[in-house]
Design a protein around this motif. Sequence first.
Motif, PDB file in Angstrom:
ATOM      1  N   THR A  79      20.068  28.383  -0.933  1.00 49.33           N
ATOM      2  CA  THR A  79      21.436  28.357  -1.451  1.00 49.33           C
ATOM      3  C   THR A  79      22.224  27.221  -0.802  1.00 49.33           C
ATOM      4  OG1 THR A  79      21.419  30.735  -1.877  1.00 49.33           O
ATOM      5  CG2 THR A  79      23.567  29.690  -1.678  1.00 49.33           C
ATOM      6  N   GLY A  80      22.078  27.073   0.502  1.00 49.28           N
ATOM      7  CA  GLY A  80      22.780  26.002   1.210  1.00 49.28           C
ATOM      8  C   GLY A  80      22.410  24.623   0.687  1.00 49.28           C
ATOM      9  N   LEU A  81      21.129  24.418   0.409  1.00 51.64           N
ATOM     10  CA  LEU A  81      20.701  23.119  -0.112  1.00 51.64           C
ATOM     11  C   LEU A  81      21.231  22.874  -1.524  1.00 51.64           C
ATOM     12  CD1 LEU A  81      17.037  22.832   1.193  1.00 51.64           C
ATOM     13  CD2 LEU A  81      19.091  21.696   2.054  1.00 51.64           C
ATOM     14  N   ILE A  82      21.229  23.897  -2.353  1.00 52.42           N
ATOM     15  CA  ILE A  82      21.784  23.751  -3.704  1.00 52.42           C
ATOM     16  C   ILE A  82      23.271  23.425  -3.612  1.00 52.42           C
ATOM     17  CG2 ILE A  82      22.397  25.026  -5.802  1.00 52.42           C
ATOM     18  CD1 ILE A  82      19.649  26.463  -5.511  1.00 52.42           C
ATOM     19  N   ARG A  83      23.965  24.118  -2.734  1.00 57.22           N
ATOM     20  CA  ARG A  83      25.403  23.877  -2.581  1.00 57.22           C
ATOM     21  C   ARG A  83      25.666  22.465  -2.032  1.00 57.22           C
ATOM     22  NH1 ARG A  83      27.558  28.132  -4.482  1.00 57.22           N
ATOM     23  NH2 ARG A  83      27.179  30.282  -3.852  1.00 57.22           N
ATOM     24  N   LYS A  84      24.828  22.012  -1.112  1.00 60.67           N
ATOM     25  CA  LYS A  84      24.999  20.675  -0.517  1.00 60.67           C
ATOM     26  C   LYS A  84      24.652  19.584  -1.522  1.00 60.67           C
ATOM     27  CE  LYS A  84      23.000  17.699   3.079  1.00 60.67           C
ATOM     28  NZ  LYS A  84      22.076  17.608   4.203  1.00 60.67           N
ATOM     29  N   PHE A 137      13.700  22.454  -6.428  1.00 58.38           N
ATOM     30  CA  PHE A 137      14.655  21.598  -7.132  1.00 58.38           C
ATOM     31  C   PHE A 137      14.133  21.201  -8.511  1.00 58.38           C
ATOM     32  CE2 PHE A 137      16.912  20.791  -3.042  1.00 58.38           C
ATOM     33  CZ  PHE A 137      18.192  21.049  -3.496  1.00 58.38           C
ATOM     34  N   SER A 138      12.835  21.018  -8.659  1.00 64.15           N
ATOM     35  CA  SER A 138      12.278  20.720  -9.984  1.00 64.15           C
ATOM     36  C   SER A 138      12.597  21.841 -10.971  1.00 64.15           C
ATOM     37  CB  SER A 138      10.764  20.523  -9.909  1.00 64.15           C
ATOM     38  OG  SER A 138      10.453  19.332  -9.233  1.00 64.15           O
ATOM     39  N   ASN A 164       9.136  20.778   2.817  1.00 67.77           N
ATOM     40  CA  ASN A 164       9.704  19.778   1.903  1.00 67.77           C
ATOM     41  C   ASN A 164       9.088  19.883   0.515  1.00 67.77           C
ATOM     42  OD1 ASN A 164      11.615  18.761   3.637  1.00 67.77           O
ATOM     43  ND2 ASN A 164      10.315  17.116   4.380  1.00 67.77           N
ATOM     44  N   LYS A 165       7.814  20.202   0.430  1.00 68.71           N
ATOM     45  CA  LYS A 165       7.151  20.399  -0.868  1.00 68.71           C
ATOM     46  C   LYS A 165       7.732  21.632  -1.573  1.00 68.71           C
ATOM     47  CE  LYS A 165       3.774  20.071  -4.000  1.00 68.71           C
ATOM     48  NZ  LYS A 165       4.357  20.086  -5.320  1.00 68.71           N
ATOM     49  N   ILE A 166       7.983  22.684  -0.823  1.00 69.63           N
ATOM     50  CA  ILE A 166       8.589  23.886  -1.401  1.00 69.63           C
ATOM     51  C   ILE A 166       9.970  23.550  -1.963  1.00 69.63           C
ATOM     52  CG2 ILE A 166       9.564  26.164  -0.853  1.00 69.63           C
ATOM     53  CD1 ILE A 166       7.235  26.441   1.214  1.00 69.63           C
ATOM     54  N   MET A 167      10.769  22.822  -1.208  1.00 71.23           N
ATOM     55  CA  MET A 167      12.111  22.461  -1.677  1.00 71.23           C
ATOM     56  C   MET A 167      12.037  21.513  -2.874  1.00 71.23           C
ATOM     57  SD  MET A 167      14.092  24.338   0.025  1.00 71.23           S
ATOM     58  CE  MET A 167      12.854  25.569   0.399  1.00 71.23           C
ATOM     59  N   GLN A 168      11.073  20.601  -2.870  1.00 73.30           N
ATOM     60  CA  GLN A 168      10.881  19.705  -4.007  1.00 73.30           C
ATOM     61  C   GLN A 168      10.562  20.517  -5.268  1.00 73.30           C
ATOM     62  OE1 GLN A 168       8.381  16.165  -3.482  1.00 73.30           O
ATOM     63  NE2 GLN A 168       7.198  16.835  -5.252  1.00 73.30           N
ATOM     64  N   ASP A 169       9.641  21.465  -5.153  1.00 70.97           N
ATOM     65  CA  ASP A 169       9.271  22.296  -6.299  1.00 70.97           C
ATOM     66  C   ASP A 169      10.438  23.177  -6.749  1.00 70.97           C
ATOM     67  OD1 ASP A 169       6.788  21.120  -6.156  1.00 70.97           O
ATOM     68  OD2 ASP A 169       5.810  22.861  -5.248  1.00 70.97           O
TER      69      ASP A 169
END
Length: 177
Positions: free
Chosen positions: A118-123, A92-93, A85-90
Motif C-alpha cells: 500500500t505504501g509503495l502504491i501511495r508513493k 505493479f504490472s 524487487n521482482k515481487i513488486m515489479q509483478d
Amino acid sequence: MKMYIPPLNFGMVINSSNESKEIIYRSGFPQPLNYSYIKETLNLKTIIYFGKKKDITKEYQLFTEENGYNLIVFEMESVRDDNINKIMQDMFSLVFNKENYPILMHSNKGKHRIGVVTGLIRKIILGWSITGIYQEYSIYTGNVKGEMDLEFINNFDFSDIKIDLDLERLPSFINYV
C-alpha cells in the motif's frame, strides 16, 4: 437482515472517481465470515495474496474459484526476501492493467506486508508524502514499528523496475506523458 463483515484491516487504497470500477482494497486474510461481504459488495476480478501458498486453504481456494476471482499469490515473507524487487515489479504490472480491477490485496493480518505494498502504491502512483505513508502504516500496524518496511518504502526506486506498459490498458488514474 443480512450482516456483512469485512476482513480484518480492510480499507481502500485506490478509488477512481469515474465509473470504471478501478478500485484497490487492502485487508488481512479473508475468513469464511467475510465471504458474503466480499462476494456481494466488492465486485472483484482479482485477489492478490502476499504470503505463503501453503496458507491458501481449500475453502478459500474454492471460494475464489466459485466466484471467478483471479487469485494470484506472491510468495513473500518480508522486505528482506531476496526476490522482493521482482515481487513488486509483478505487483505493479497487475496494478497498471485496468483489466484486473477491482482488486483486493491482502496478507495474513493486513499489517506489514500489505502495508509495504500500500505504501509503495501511495508513493509511486498517488504521490503521497512519506509522512502520510508512515502515518497510515502506523494506524494499520497498531503503532508497531516496522523500521525495515518503512525504510524499504522510503528507499524504493521505481526506476529500477521494468514493466511493459500497454497504454490501452492503463487505469484512468495513471498519468503518463
